[in-house]
Design a protein around this motif. Structure first.
Motif, PDB file in Angstrom:
ATOM      1  N   LYS A  14     -10.489   4.473  -1.805  1.00  0.00           N
ATOM      2  CA  LYS A  14     -10.276   3.583  -1.322  1.00  0.00           C
ATOM      3  C   LYS A  14      -9.044   3.307  -0.269  1.00  0.00           C
ATOM      4  CE  LYS A  14     -10.319  -1.602  -2.664  1.00  0.00           C
ATOM      5  NZ  LYS A  14     -10.632  -2.239  -3.931  1.00  0.00           N
ATOM      6  N   GLU A  15      -8.024   3.769  -0.826  1.00  0.00           N
ATOM      7  CA  GLU A  15      -6.562   3.754   0.147  1.00  0.00           C
ATOM      8  C   GLU A  15      -6.448   4.609   1.345  1.00  0.00           C
ATOM      9  OE1 GLU A  15      -3.747   5.030  -2.957  1.00  0.00           O
ATOM     10  OE2 GLU A  15      -4.365   3.618  -4.438  1.00  0.00           O
ATOM     11  N   ILE A  16      -7.351   5.703   0.917  1.00  0.00           N
ATOM     12  CA  ILE A  16      -7.317   6.742   2.367  1.00  0.00           C
ATOM     13  C   ILE A  16      -8.358   5.965   3.324  1.00  0.00           C
ATOM     14  CG2 ILE A  16      -8.289   8.724   3.282  1.00  0.00           C
ATOM     15  CD1 ILE A  16      -7.539  10.043   0.646  1.00  0.00           C
ATOM     16  N   ILE A  17      -9.300   5.527   2.993  1.00  0.00           N
ATOM     17  CA  ILE A  17     -10.170   4.553   3.854  1.00  0.00           C
ATOM     18  C   ILE A  17      -9.429   3.378   4.693  1.00  0.00           C
ATOM     19  CG2 ILE A  17     -12.563   3.790   4.345  1.00  0.00           C
ATOM     20  CD1 ILE A  17     -12.159   6.798   3.860  1.00  0.00           C
ATOM     21  N   LYS A  18      -8.543   2.885   3.769  1.00  0.00           N
ATOM     22  CA  LYS A  18      -8.053   1.502   4.256  1.00  0.00           C
ATOM     23  C   LYS A  18      -7.136   2.072   5.198  1.00  0.00           C
ATOM     24  CE  LYS A  18      -5.904  -2.582   3.446  1.00  0.00           C
ATOM     25  NZ  LYS A  18      -4.882  -2.409   4.562  1.00  0.00           N
ATOM     26  N   LYS A  19      -6.420   3.149   5.120  1.00  0.00           N
ATOM     27  CA  LYS A  19      -5.131   3.715   6.138  1.00  0.00           C
ATOM     28  C   LYS A  19      -5.945   3.995   7.299  1.00  0.00           C
ATOM     29  CE  LYS A  19      -1.885   5.119   2.881  1.00  0.00           C
ATOM     30  NZ  LYS A  19      -1.030   6.298   2.243  1.00  0.00           N
ATOM     31  N   ILE A  20      -7.126   4.680   7.198  1.00  0.00           N
ATOM     32  CA  ILE A  20      -7.825   5.215   8.378  1.00  0.00           C
ATOM     33  C   ILE A  20      -8.248   3.904   9.225  1.00  0.00           C
ATOM     34  CG2 ILE A  20      -9.850   6.152   9.377  1.00  0.00           C
ATOM     35  CD1 ILE A  20      -9.393   8.275   7.231  1.00  0.00           C
ATOM     36  N   LYS A  21      -8.647   2.892   8.448  1.00  0.00           N
ATOM     37  CA  LYS A  21      -9.275   1.893   9.085  1.00  0.00           C
ATOM     38  C   LYS A  21      -8.096   0.923   9.920  1.00  0.00           C
ATOM     39  CE  LYS A  21     -12.255  -2.355   8.792  1.00  0.00           C
ATOM     40  NZ  LYS A  21     -12.630  -3.511   7.948  1.00  0.00           N
TER      41      LYS A  21
ATOM     42  N   VAL B  92     -18.924   5.572   0.051  1.00  0.00           N
ATOM     43  CA  VAL B  92     -19.056   4.457  -0.414  1.00  0.00           C
ATOM     44  C   VAL B  92     -18.036   3.267   0.179  1.00  0.00           C
ATOM     45  CG1 VAL B  92     -18.856   2.452  -2.610  1.00  0.00           C
ATOM     46  CG2 VAL B  92     -20.224   4.841  -2.635  1.00  0.00           C
ATOM     47  N   GLU B  93     -16.583   3.848   0.336  1.00  0.00           N
ATOM     48  CA  GLU B  93     -15.385   3.082   0.772  1.00  0.00           C
ATOM     49  C   GLU B  93     -15.747   2.915   2.370  1.00  0.00           C
ATOM     50  OE1 GLU B  93     -13.215   1.434  -0.593  1.00  0.00           O
ATOM     51  OE2 GLU B  93     -13.801   2.042  -2.532  1.00  0.00           O
ATOM     52  N   ILE B  94     -16.350   4.191   2.790  1.00  0.00           N
ATOM     53  CA  ILE B  94     -16.150   3.931   4.442  1.00  0.00           C
ATOM     54  C   ILE B  94     -17.382   2.999   4.684  1.00  0.00           C
ATOM     55  CG2 ILE B  94     -17.563   5.387   6.534  1.00  0.00           C
ATOM     56  CD1 ILE B  94     -16.133   7.777   5.274  1.00  0.00           C
ATOM     57  N   LEU B  95     -18.720   2.958   3.927  1.00  0.00           N
ATOM     58  CA  LEU B  95     -19.650   1.919   4.119  1.00  0.00           C
ATOM     59  C   LEU B  95     -19.221   0.552   3.702  1.00  0.00           C
ATOM     60  CD1 LEU B  95     -22.656   1.535   4.900  1.00  0.00           C
ATOM     61  CD2 LEU B  95     -23.009   1.480   2.335  1.00  0.00           C
ATOM     62  N   ASN B  96     -18.552   0.257   2.752  1.00  0.00           N
ATOM     63  CA  ASN B  96     -17.902  -0.865   2.405  1.00  0.00           C
ATOM     64  C   ASN B  96     -16.982  -1.496   3.337  1.00  0.00           C
ATOM     65  OD1 ASN B  96     -18.277  -3.040   0.410  1.00  0.00           O
ATOM     66  ND2 ASN B  96     -15.971  -2.661  -0.198  1.00  0.00           N
ATOM     67  N   GLN B  97     -15.978  -0.705   3.534  1.00  0.00           N
ATOM     68  CA  GLN B  97     -14.980  -1.286   4.529  1.00  0.00           C
ATOM     69  C   GLN B  97     -15.393  -1.335   5.820  1.00  0.00           C
ATOM     70  OE1 GLN B  97     -11.054   0.323   3.863  1.00  0.00           O
ATOM     71  NE2 GLN B  97     -11.546   1.063   1.784  1.00  0.00           N
ATOM     72  N   PHE B  98     -16.228  -0.650   6.326  1.00  0.00           N
ATOM     73  CA  PHE B  98     -16.738  -0.892   7.833  1.00  0.00           C
ATOM     74  C   PHE B  98     -17.860  -1.314   8.171  1.00  0.00           C
ATOM     75  CE2 PHE B  98     -13.470   3.017   8.025  1.00  0.00           C
ATOM     76  CZ  PHE B  98     -12.939   2.615   9.516  1.00  0.00           C
ATOM     77  N   GLU B  99     -18.800  -1.494   7.105  1.00  0.00           N
ATOM     78  CA  GLU B  99     -19.910  -2.377   7.350  1.00  0.00           C
ATOM     79  C   GLU B  99     -20.280  -3.464   6.122  1.00  0.00           C
ATOM     80  OE1 GLU B  99     -23.620  -0.071   8.250  1.00  0.00           O
ATOM     81  OE2 GLU B  99     -22.505   1.277   9.691  1.00  0.00           O
ATOM     82  N   GLY B 100     -19.726  -3.034   4.947  1.00  0.00           N
ATOM     83  CA  GLY B 100     -20.126  -3.931   3.856  1.00  0.00           C
ATOM     84  C   GLY B 100     -21.238  -3.392   2.930  1.00  0.00           C
ATOM     85  N   TYR B 101     -21.112  -3.545   1.755  1.00  0.00           N
ATOM     86  CA  TYR B 101     -22.135  -2.896   0.839  1.00  0.00           C
ATOM     87  C   TYR B 101     -22.207  -3.762  -0.260  1.00  0.00           C
ATOM     88  CZ  TYR B 101     -24.373   0.529  -2.289  1.00  0.00           C
ATOM     89  OH  TYR B 101     -25.258   1.055  -3.108  1.00  0.00           O
TER      90      TYR B 101
END
Lengths: 322, 322
Positions: free
Chosen positions: A4-11, A138-147
């Motif tokens: 979750k943290e990694i994808i947040k940082k990338i976003k 899952v984090e990518i989908l949820n943070q970028f598109e929602g899931y």
């Protein structure tokens, strides 16, 4: 959760991620498949692919750029093709995450983010690479598109380790029976569908061909009726991995056919181990491959004992340059 | 070119196409692979996937909507799973194109656009489904994102038929030799890479397992060194399809290993048939699968003769309900 943290940082750095590309070799490639399968099914905007590392290196997709996340995996962190892919992805400006069991191994050198996973301690730990890859998806989908089923997935991640361990602890009798029955087979076929498709593949190419020097082939059981089923005859040996989830009707159809014509059939069925008693049926599809892999490991260990051929025995791998 | 007009019409109706999903079963699924491979490598915006039809039906990707093109294929146009997928794609609002040899067959009912391809008349016609699918992919890329090697591809489409026919006409002696040498094998392995990866797959599951009831397995030759190569020993039979193009180094590496350890090896090499004398080396990658498939058909015909097992012989397919 680290993912979750990694994808947040990338976003935070790049809000417009258009591609997510998974890269690995052999079992590590197969371990990335449930994550790719999940994104491919559920995303409407993000491109996703899964490459064997040298195909990524030689025919690098044009989408590897600063709008791309590349996720690589190598158990020991030294697989030359995957190390090279990691560096190549970085040099092209992608956000690079690597999954490895070895902290500070060569694959970590050019990765922006490293997730170190377990392996030796338990059946469940052997699946941690697959689990972390799915968490990233899952984090990518949820943070970028929602899931919509995000909470159900989190609950699944919390429960899958215990489920694998408890299930693996119950199968020794049937694993021994399988081993004695299949140990002298000339060829063994593997089938599954959905997120578990590539567990059939890795069982075929790694556990059987690589670790037991046994002939084997694998295919999607939705493809079974469009070619491979003509090989079926009495006592032709198959192993069928049955999913709990949307693609189960395909697994069931293949089983019915195998039984009808007397093929020698071993089934590992996620449903038999109560997957939906601890994981929502909305997302059980994506946890079937971890559960089935963990259980089949016991079968593979027993096969190795019955054949007097340790799973670690090799003739070429690690022994020579090629 | 029909493909060009179809994609132009779709673009006129919907300028924002985000996904292109290919759907088929068995050989028809494999025939769609070069098109999917091309888009996956060269597109930076468009999502692309390739599904076996029932996985598309049971776990339908969320991206199937009015911003999606779905391309289905069925030789006879009656494959139930693919007919159902075609209807499902249409019902979800996608633009649906189908490739079939049979005009007015069931699969055409819910397709927005139908491309009827040849099959019986020549070795090249047997590849026309694969060629049309690639044309669609090229048109989608060029019209929606632009493609630098478009003219080279058009030239390739103009020359591939003749190249297949001329090449297939030269291989009878080596095809007979192959057939006599491999006709009694217990198992045969197939390998390739790049756009030809799934020709290895379809040769394994269709030509050998389905049409000859011979045991077989297939894998990407970039994966060979991460598992399957441990099965190699003196005289273990392999067939290697070598591409002209970017992924050739992987094919060559596999060949070197097979020779080093004395595996029984048959090679069909696109380079041996002068593919780059009539098709630009910039795009030869994408035409290697058609050329190699056309040539190997001669080998399969000779294998059927040597084994006295016609390619049309079945025990289950077309004979019973399953």
């Amino acid at each position: 959760m680290l993912a979750k943290e990694i994808i947040k940082k990338i976003k935070d750095a790049e809000s417009n991620i258009t591609s997510v590309i998974f890269v690995g070799c052999g079992a590590s490639k197969a371990d990335l498949y449930p994550a790719k399968y999940f994104l491919e099914e559920n995303s409407t905007k993000i491109r996703t692919s899964l490459y064997t590392a040298n195909e990524f290196n030689y025919a690098t997709p044009k989408a590897v750029n600063s709008n791309c996340i590349v996720i690589t995996a190598s158990l020991g962190g030294t697989t030359p093709e995957t190390v090279q892919a990691t560096s190549k992805a970085k040099s092209l400006g992608a956000y690079v995450i690597t999954l490895t069991h070895k902290k500070d191994s060569p694959i970590t050198k050019d990765a922006d983010y490293v997730i170190v996973h377990g392996f030796e301690k338990s059946y469940a730990e052997k699946l941690e690479k697959m689990i972390y890859a799915l968490q990233l998806a899952v984090e990518i989908l949820n943070q970028f598109e929602g899931y919509a089923n995000y909470e159900e997935m989190i609950n699944g991640f919390n429960n899958i380790y215990d489920l694998i361990e408890k299930s693996a602890a119950t199968v020794l009798p049937q694993a021994k029976e399988f081993a004695n029955s299949y140990k002298d087979e000339n060829v063994i076929y593997l089938m599954s569908s959905g997120a578990t498709h590539k567990v059939a593949y890795s069982t075929s190419i790694c556990l059987l061909m690589e670790m037991q020097w046994m002939n084997s082939g694998s295919f999607h059981d939705g493809e079974f009726f469009h070619g491979p089923f003509e090989i079926v005859d009495k006592d032709v040996p198959f192993i069928l991995f049955m999913n709990e989830g949307k693609t189960r009707p395909m697994d069931s159809r293949a089983l019915t056919f195998l039984k009808r014509f007397g093929a020698k059939t071993t089934v590992i069925d996620a449903k038999d181990f109560g997957i939906t008693s601890v994981i929502s049926e909305k997302v059980a599809d994506y946890f079937s491959p971890m559960l089935i892999s963990g259980i089949f490991r016991v079968y593979a260990e027993q096969l190795a004992i019955a054949r007097n051929h340790p799973l670690t025995k090799r003739r070429y791998m690690w022994k020579l340059e090629y």
